[in-house]
Scaffold this motif. Structure first.
Motif, PDB file in Angstrom:
ATOM      1  N   VAL A 195      -4.246  -6.685   7.939  1.00  0.00           N
ATOM      2  CA  VAL A 195      -3.346  -6.148   8.959  1.00  0.00           C
ATOM      3  C   VAL A 195      -2.260  -5.350   8.251  1.00  0.00           C
ATOM      4  O   VAL A 195      -1.606  -5.856   7.332  1.00  0.00           O
ATOM      5  N   THR A 196      -2.059  -4.112   8.672  1.00  0.00           N
ATOM      6  CA  THR A 196      -1.008  -3.276   8.086  1.00  0.00           C
ATOM      7  C   THR A 196       0.222  -3.305   8.973  1.00  0.00           C
ATOM      8  O   THR A 196       0.123  -3.125  10.190  1.00  0.00           O
ATOM      9  N   ARG A 197       1.382  -3.546   8.348  1.00  0.00           N
ATOM     10  CA  ARG A 197       2.644  -3.579   9.080  1.00  0.00           C
ATOM     11  C   ARG A 197       3.679  -2.799   8.297  1.00  0.00           C
ATOM     12  O   ARG A 197       3.564  -2.607   7.084  1.00  0.00           O
ATOM     13  N   SER A 198       4.727  -2.359   9.015  1.00  0.00           N
ATOM     14  CA  SER A 198       5.800  -1.630   8.339  1.00  0.00           C
ATOM     15  C   SER A 198       6.644  -2.598   7.514  1.00  0.00           C
ATOM     16  O   SER A 198       6.869  -3.740   7.908  1.00  0.00           O
TER      17      SER A 198
ATOM     18  N   GLY B 169       8.084  -5.199  10.038  1.00  0.00           N
ATOM     19  CA  GLY B 169       8.098  -4.565  11.346  1.00  0.00           C
ATOM     20  C   GLY B 169       6.751  -4.635  12.045  1.00  0.00           C
ATOM     21  O   GLY B 169       5.897  -5.465  11.710  1.00  0.00           O
ATOM     22  N   PRO B 170       6.520  -3.749  13.015  1.00  0.00           N
ATOM     23  CA  PRO B 170       5.332  -3.814  13.867  1.00  0.00           C
ATOM     24  C   PRO B 170       4.021  -3.565  13.126  1.00  0.00           C
ATOM     25  O   PRO B 170       3.988  -2.992  12.037  1.00  0.00           O
ATOM     26  N   VAL B 171       2.939  -3.981  13.776  1.00  0.00           N
ATOM     27  CA  VAL B 171       1.590  -3.701  13.288  1.00  0.00           C
ATOM     28  C   VAL B 171       1.324  -2.204  13.432  1.00  0.00           C
ATOM     29  O   VAL B 171       1.578  -1.605  14.473  1.00  0.00           O
ATOM     30  N   THR B 172       0.817  -1.600  12.357  1.00  0.00           N
ATOM     31  CA  THR B 172       0.474  -0.179  12.402  1.00  0.00           C
ATOM     32  C   THR B 172      -1.020   0.062  12.250  1.00  0.00           C
ATOM     33  O   THR B 172      -1.491   1.188  12.407  1.00  0.00           O
ATOM     34  N   GLY B 173      -1.769  -1.006  11.951  1.00  0.00           N
ATOM     35  CA  GLY B 173      -3.208  -0.844  11.831  1.00  0.00           C
ATOM     36  C   GLY B 173      -3.884  -2.154  11.476  1.00  0.00           C
ATOM     37  O   GLY B 173      -3.270  -3.060  10.903  1.00  0.00           O
TER      38      GLY B 173
ATOM     39  N   LEU C 120       0.753 -10.871  15.266  1.00  0.00           N
ATOM     40  CA  LEU C 120       1.747 -10.916  16.338  1.00  0.00           C
ATOM     41  C   LEU C 120       2.521  -9.613  16.428  1.00  0.00           C
ATOM     42  O   LEU C 120       2.827  -8.983  15.421  1.00  0.00           O
ATOM     43  N   LYS C 121       2.894  -9.240  17.641  1.00  0.00           N
ATOM     44  CA  LYS C 121       3.770  -8.080  17.797  1.00  0.00           C
ATOM     45  C   LYS C 121       5.190  -8.474  17.436  1.00  0.00           C
ATOM     46  O   LYS C 121       5.553  -9.653  17.436  1.00  0.00           O
ATOM     47  N   GLY C 122       6.010  -7.479  17.101  1.00  0.00           N
ATOM     48  CA  GLY C 122       7.420  -7.746  16.872  1.00  0.00           C
ATOM     49  C   GLY C 122       7.846  -7.696  15.422  1.00  0.00           C
ATOM     50  O   GLY C 122       7.180  -7.104  14.565  1.00  0.00           O
ATOM     51  N   ARG C 123       8.977  -8.361  15.120  1.00  0.00           N
ATOM     52  CA  ARG C 123       9.607  -8.345  13.800  1.00  0.00           C
ATOM     53  C   ARG C 123       9.675  -9.760  13.231  1.00  0.00           C
ATOM     54  O   ARG C 123       9.958 -10.718  13.955  1.00  0.00           O
ATOM     55  N   TYR C 124       9.452  -9.865  11.915  1.00  0.00           N
ATOM     56  CA  TYR C 124       9.420 -11.177  11.266  1.00  0.00           C
ATOM     57  C   TYR C 124       9.994 -11.063   9.862  1.00  0.00           C
ATOM     58  O   TYR C 124      10.310  -9.977   9.371  1.00  0.00           O
ATOM     59  N   GLY C 125      10.132 -12.217   9.223  1.00  0.00           N
ATOM     60  CA  GLY C 125      10.522 -12.250   7.832  1.00  0.00           C
ATOM     61  C   GLY C 125       9.345 -12.694   6.987  1.00  0.00           C
ATOM     62  O   GLY C 125       8.381 -13.300   7.485  1.00  0.00           O
ATOM     63  N   PHE C 126       9.407 -12.378   5.695  1.00  0.00           N
ATOM     64  CA  PHE C 126       8.341 -12.793   4.776  1.00  0.00           C
ATOM     65  C   PHE C 126       8.982 -13.141   3.433  1.00  0.00           C
ATOM     66  O   PHE C 126       9.680 -12.315   2.836  1.00  0.00           O
ATOM     67  N   ARG C 127       8.799 -14.385   3.014  1.00  0.00           N
ATOM     68  CA  ARG C 127       9.349 -14.841   1.749  1.00  0.00           C
ATOM     69  C   ARG C 127       8.276 -14.760   0.663  1.00  0.00           C
ATOM     70  O   ARG C 127       7.160 -15.252   0.843  1.00  0.00           O
ATOM     71  N   PHE C 128       8.639 -14.128  -0.440  1.00  0.00           N
ATOM     72  CA  PHE C 128       7.744 -14.062  -1.592  1.00  0.00           C
ATOM     73  C   PHE C 128       8.527 -14.504  -2.813  1.00  0.00           C
ATOM     74  O   PHE C 128       9.752 -14.694  -2.749  1.00  0.00           O
ATOM     75  N   ALA C 129       7.859 -14.699  -3.906  1.00  0.00           N
ATOM     76  CA  ALA C 129       8.521 -15.183  -5.111  1.00  0.00           C
ATOM     77  C   ALA C 129       9.641 -14.225  -5.508  1.00  0.00           C
ATOM     78  O   ALA C 129       9.396 -13.060  -5.809  1.00  0.00           O
TER      79      ALA C 129
ATOM     80  N   ILE D 210       0.825  -1.204   0.000  1.00  0.00           N
ATOM     81  CA  ILE D 210       0.000   0.000   0.000  1.00  0.00           C
ATOM     82  C   ILE D 210       0.863   1.259   0.000  1.00  0.00           C
ATOM     83  O   ILE D 210       0.346   2.353  -0.181  1.00  0.00           O
ATOM     84  N   ALA D 211       2.165   1.110   0.214  1.00  0.00           N
ATOM     85  CA  ALA D 211       3.102   2.247   0.179  1.00  0.00           C
ATOM     86  C   ALA D 211       4.512   1.673   0.120  1.00  0.00           C
ATOM     87  O   ALA D 211       4.718   0.470   0.239  1.00  0.00           O
ATOM     88  N   ASP D 212       5.493   2.551  -0.066  1.00  0.00           N
ATOM     89  CA  ASP D 212       6.883   2.091  -0.159  1.00  0.00           C
ATOM     90  C   ASP D 212       7.326   1.347   1.086  1.00  0.00           C
ATOM     91  O   ASP D 212       8.098   0.394   1.009  1.00  0.00           O
ATOM     92  N   HIS D 213       6.853   1.787   2.245  1.00  0.00           N
ATOM     93  CA  HIS D 213       7.309   1.200   3.504  1.00  0.00           C
ATOM     94  C   HIS D 213       6.146   0.643   4.319  1.00  0.00           C
ATOM     95  O   HIS D 213       6.195   0.627   5.550  1.00  0.00           O
ATOM     96  N   SER D 214       5.136   0.170   3.629  1.00  0.00           N
ATOM     97  CA  SER D 214       3.976  -0.364   4.321  1.00  0.00           C
ATOM     98  C   SER D 214       3.353  -1.475   3.482  1.00  0.00           C
ATOM     99  O   SER D 214       3.275  -1.369   2.259  1.00  0.00           O
ATOM    100  N   VAL D 215       2.922  -2.545   4.147  1.00  0.00           N
ATOM    101  CA  VAL D 215       2.329  -3.680   3.441  1.00  0.00           C
ATOM    102  C   VAL D 215       1.198  -4.239   4.298  1.00  0.00           C
ATOM    103  O   VAL D 215       1.241  -4.181   5.525  1.00  0.00           O
ATOM    104  N   GLN D 216       0.172  -4.741   3.613  1.00  0.00           N
ATOM    105  CA  GLN D 216      -0.950  -5.356   4.312  1.00  0.00           C
ATOM    106  C   GLN D 216      -0.930  -6.866   4.085  1.00  0.00           C
ATOM    107  O   GLN D 216      -0.592  -7.345   2.995  1.00  0.00           O
ATOM    108  N   PHE D 217      -1.312  -7.599   5.149  1.00  0.00           N
ATOM    109  CA  PHE D 217      -1.410  -9.049   5.092  1.00  0.00           C
ATOM    110  C   PHE D 217      -2.806  -9.470   5.506  1.00  0.00           C
ATOM    111  O   PHE D 217      -3.471  -8.776   6.293  1.00  0.00           O
ATOM    112  N   ARG D 218      -3.236 -10.611   5.001  1.00  0.00           N
ATOM    113  CA  ARG D 218      -4.470 -11.196   5.492  1.00  0.00           C
ATOM    114  C   ARG D 218      -4.335 -11.451   6.984  1.00  0.00           C
ATOM    115  O   ARG D 218      -3.330 -11.978   7.447  1.00  0.00           O
ATOM    116  N   ALA D 219      -5.320 -11.058   7.746  1.00  0.00           N
ATOM    117  CA  ALA D 219      -5.248 -11.173   9.200  1.00  0.00           C
ATOM    118  C   ALA D 219      -5.342 -12.629   9.638  1.00  0.00           C
ATOM    119  O   ALA D 219      -6.263 -13.358   9.244  1.00  0.00           O
TER     120      ALA D 219
END
Length: 377
Positions: A83-86, A73-77, A57-66, A42-51
């Protein structure tokens, strides 16, 4: 005719139970993958995931895509099913939308830590295992080495938060792969022996550290890595240079872990015993993807105290794989030299992901107090 129907039904039930037992046994020892999660940028430094329970979860994670990997980063909304996260950083271009895999791995290699490192190869009986060596490798004054051991269904990148926590301290970190983990030599069937054979490869890594001047060695084990750390200590004829153990969500009884998983799934006790039978029986164990039976009794690690080695144990009560009571039992057996740090509720071995700052602070403080001494910096 009624008797025939009963016999057929009984046979069908037996086959179903047997299939379930074999499937669960295979799940216990083989590499796996998590379900896919939908996302949209949704922006350069923001991404949404299916809830779901992971993306919330709070905190930091990795995400593998093709074609790449992102640091999340953290949940922002939260907005309905999204769910929107940084989006903190990415390697490869994350598409506008798609699906990917939610993972613990925030760092992919020591290069992400901005620390000096080299890639080496450690010779084992099955072939060569890659390993990272992080730190001032050519500084022979540094004689404290830390061997970081990953868990089942993961690779060595998952332990890099522990490596990052120790940067700037007078230690060298060694992060080995081993047989069957996807980076080390392949094994028949692809299954893990739950540490019983993998420990041989880790012993070679230990020998490498000793050959490079290690005088004090700390084993940092995550999940299965905790099992392997204990097996290594128990098989060494001379463990006087093992100066500490750091255990993150360690598996100290695979029987207890199997039983816990069955109870969570509301499966009968017979299923638990069946899984143990499959894993520990010659020939039958091959159905689960392992060439040789697993001696589950040899993996009971709370049955007697260790060698009074200073130990830091990190865990949380919500761990869905390793029951908290099992960890507390281990602490009670090794109470004289074990410090336990209980973290907020988190999935298995994700204490760092949920609370990075606290995890790193606890690790550094314990190292300075128990391993390096007050004048280490």
């Amino acid at each position: 005719m009624t008797g025939f129907v009963i016999v057929i039904a009984a046979v069908g039930t037996t086959v179903a139970v047997y299939s379930t037992v074999v499937l669960l046994a295979a799940r216990a020892v083989t590499l796996g993958s998590s379900s896919r999660i939908g996302f949209r940028r949704i922006a350069d430094h923001s991404v949404q995931f299916r809830a779901d329970r992971r993306t919330l979860l709070k905190g930091r994670y990795g995400f593998r895509f093709a074609g790449g990997h992102a640091k999340i980063g953290p949940v922002t909304g939260v907005n309905g099913r999204w769910v929107t996260r940084s989006l903190d950083q990415q390697s490869g271009e994350m598409p506008a939308k798609g699906v990917g895999e939610w993972v613990r791995d925030v760092y992919l290699s020591p290069g992400d830590l901005d620390a000096p490192f080299i890639e080496i190869s450690i010779s084992t009986e099955l072939g060569h295992c890659p390993a990272w060596v992080v730190g001032e490798v050519r500084n022979r004054v540094i004689d404290t080495w830390v061997i970081h051991l990953h868990g089942i269904r993961t690779t060595r990148s998952v332990v890099l938060p522990g490596v990052a926590a120790l940067l700037g301290m007078p230690v060298i970190s060694l992060i080995p792969a081993w047989r069957g983990d996807g980076e080390g030599p392949p094994v028949w069937g692809g299954g893990s022996s739950l540490g019983l054979t993998e420990v041989s490869d880790v012993e070679r890594a230990l020998e490498f550290a000793r050959s490079r001047g290690a005088k004090r060695i700390v084993l940092v084990g995550w999940s299965l890595g905790g099992t392997i750390a204990h097996l290594l200590v128990r098989r060494l004829s001379d463990a006087t240079d093992i100066s500490g153990l750091v255990l993150i969500a360690p598996v100290t009884s695979w029987r207890a872990v199997i039983d816990h998983a069955a109870k969570r799934a509301r499966l009968p006790q017979a299923i638990t015993k069946g899984v143990e039978w499959v894993l520990s029986t010659s020939t039958i164990c091959r159905l689960a993807g392992i060439a040789s039976p697993v001696d589950l009794q040899a993996l009971e690690l709370s049955d007697r105290p260790e060698r009074s080695i200073p130990t830091l144990l990190i865990h949380n009560p919500a761990d869905e794989l390793v029951p908290h009571d099992l960890v507390r039992e281990y602490v009670s057996v090794n109470a004289g030299w074990t410090d336990m740090r209980v973290f907020d509720d988190a999935p298995h071995a994700m204490e760092w992901n949920q609370s990075p700052a606290r995890f790193e602070s606890e690790l550094r403080e314990w190292f300075e107090r128990k391993v390096l001494g007050p004048n280490s910096n």
